[in-house]
Scaffold this motif. Structure first.
Motif, PDB file in Angstrom:
ATOM      1  N   SER A  88       0.664  -1.240  -0.059  1.00 29.26           N
ATOM      2  CA  SER A  88      -0.075  -0.041   0.017  1.00 29.26           C
ATOM      3  C   SER A  88       1.122   1.003  -0.039  1.00 29.26           C
ATOM      4  O   SER A  88       1.820   1.259   0.638  1.00 29.26           O
ATOM      5  CB  SER A  88      -0.958   0.061   1.247  1.00 29.26           C
ATOM      6  OG  SER A  88      -1.977  -1.232   1.389  1.00 29.26           O
ATOM      7  N   LYS A 109       0.808   5.854  -0.373  1.00 28.50           N
ATOM      8  CA  LYS A 109      -0.088   7.170  -0.277  1.00 28.50           C
ATOM      9  C   LYS A 109       0.908   8.191  -0.857  1.00 28.50           C
ATOM     10  O   LYS A 109       1.482   9.024  -0.311  1.00 28.50           O
ATOM     11  CB  LYS A 109      -0.230   7.328   1.311  1.00 28.50           C
ATOM     12  CG  LYS A 109      -0.974   6.556   2.035  1.00 28.50           C
ATOM     13  CD  LYS A 109      -1.204   6.767   3.421  1.00 28.50           C
ATOM     14  CE  LYS A 109      -2.132   5.671   4.091  1.00 28.50           C
ATOM     15  NZ  LYS A 109      -2.384   6.179   5.622  1.00 28.50           N
ATOM     16  N   ASN A 116      -3.855   1.576  -9.272  1.00 24.52           N
ATOM     17  CA  ASN A 116      -5.010   2.174  -8.490  1.00 24.52           C
ATOM     18  C   ASN A 116      -6.168   1.322  -8.617  1.00 24.52           C
ATOM     19  O   ASN A 116      -6.676   1.054  -9.824  1.00 24.52           O
ATOM     20  CB  ASN A 116      -5.068   3.433  -9.306  1.00 24.52           C
ATOM     21  CG  ASN A 116      -4.004   4.402  -9.248  1.00 24.52           C
ATOM     22  OD1 ASN A 116      -3.574   4.758  -8.287  1.00 24.52           O
ATOM     23  ND2 ASN A 116      -3.299   4.812 -10.243  1.00 24.52           N
ATOM     24  N   ASP A 163      -9.902   3.887  -5.515  1.00 26.36           N
ATOM     25  CA  ASP A 163      -9.282   4.864  -4.935  1.00 26.36           C
ATOM     26  C   ASP A 163      -8.115   4.471  -3.854  1.00 26.36           C
ATOM     27  O   ASP A 163      -7.857   5.152  -2.804  1.00 26.36           O
ATOM     28  CB  ASP A 163     -10.361   5.675  -4.295  1.00 26.36           C
ATOM     29  CG  ASP A 163     -11.314   6.473  -5.201  1.00 26.36           C
ATOM     30  OD1 ASP A 163     -10.830   6.550  -6.455  1.00 26.36           O
ATOM     31  OD2 ASP A 163     -12.638   6.495  -4.952  1.00 26.36           O
ATOM     32  N   LYS A 164      -7.604   3.312  -4.002  1.00 25.17           N
ATOM     33  CA  LYS A 164      -6.552   2.928  -3.089  1.00 25.17           C
ATOM     34  C   LYS A 164      -5.516   2.398  -3.835  1.00 25.17           C
ATOM     35  O   LYS A 164      -5.561   1.078  -4.554  1.00 25.17           O
ATOM     36  CB  LYS A 164      -7.143   1.686  -2.323  1.00 25.17           C
ATOM     37  CG  LYS A 164      -6.343   1.322  -1.254  1.00 25.17           C
ATOM     38  CD  LYS A 164      -6.835   0.347  -0.165  1.00 25.17           C
ATOM     39  CE  LYS A 164      -6.188   0.110   1.051  1.00 25.17           C
ATOM     40  NZ  LYS A 164      -6.401  -0.898   1.698  1.00 25.17           N
ATOM     41  N   TYR A 167      -1.697   1.306  -4.865  1.00 22.47           N
ATOM     42  CA  TYR A 167      -0.725   0.147  -4.123  1.00 22.47           C
ATOM     43  C   TYR A 167       0.280  -0.036  -5.549  1.00 22.47           C
ATOM     44  O   TYR A 167       0.351   0.393  -6.520  1.00 22.47           O
ATOM     45  CB  TYR A 167      -1.346  -0.958  -3.771  1.00 22.47           C
ATOM     46  CG  TYR A 167      -2.159  -1.775  -4.611  1.00 22.47           C
ATOM     47  CD1 TYR A 167      -1.264  -2.874  -5.057  1.00 22.47           C
ATOM     48  CD2 TYR A 167      -3.383  -1.740  -4.760  1.00 22.47           C
ATOM     49  CE1 TYR A 167      -2.132  -3.645  -6.219  1.00 22.47           C
ATOM     50  CE2 TYR A 167      -4.054  -2.495  -5.729  1.00 22.47           C
ATOM     51  CZ  TYR A 167      -3.393  -3.565  -6.307  1.00 22.47           C
ATOM     52  OH  TYR A 167      -4.148  -4.430  -7.368  1.00 22.47           O
TER      53      TYR A 167
END
Length: 117
Positions: A50, A52, A104, A107-108, A110
């Protein structure tokens, strides 16, 4: 399994080294802890991390590892966990390397690391 002797193009084939039999360790010559690890468990074909990122990066963007940092398009997008660093290091000693690309999903974002073959 199947009855065909032909493999699919996307199949990956890897043979584990045979486990040691007998030996002088343990009772009854069982070998104790001398058996080798399963390469498929130690070095998985792919794993996800993951991230950000500060902005949305397109799918397929290459990710490089600098120490523990994951870098894409010149910016840090995340970090590797100590167990992931240990796994990558152990696999590289066996000649197995990984390359990472951003994915993607819902909406997450990694990074998917896959083995270079």
């Amino acid at each position: 399994m199947g009855s065909s002797s032909n493999r699919k193009k996307n199949d990956n084939f890897r043979v584990n080294s045979p486990k040691k039999q007998g030996g002088d360790k343990g009772a009854g010559g069982s070998g104790g802890n001398s058996s080798k690890e399963d390469i498929n468990v130690t070095c998985p074909m792919a794993f996800d991390v993951s991230i950000k990122p500060s902005r949305l990066l397109p799918d397929g963007t290459a990710v490089t590892i600098r120490g523990t940092e994951l870098v894409a398009m010149g910016e840090s997008v995340g970090k590797l966990q100590p167990r992931q660093i240990q796994m990558i290091t152990k696999c590289s000693e066996k000649g197995i390397t990984y390359s990472g690309k951003i994915l993607n999903r819902k909406d997450k974002p990694y990074v998917r690391f896959t083995q270079n073959t």
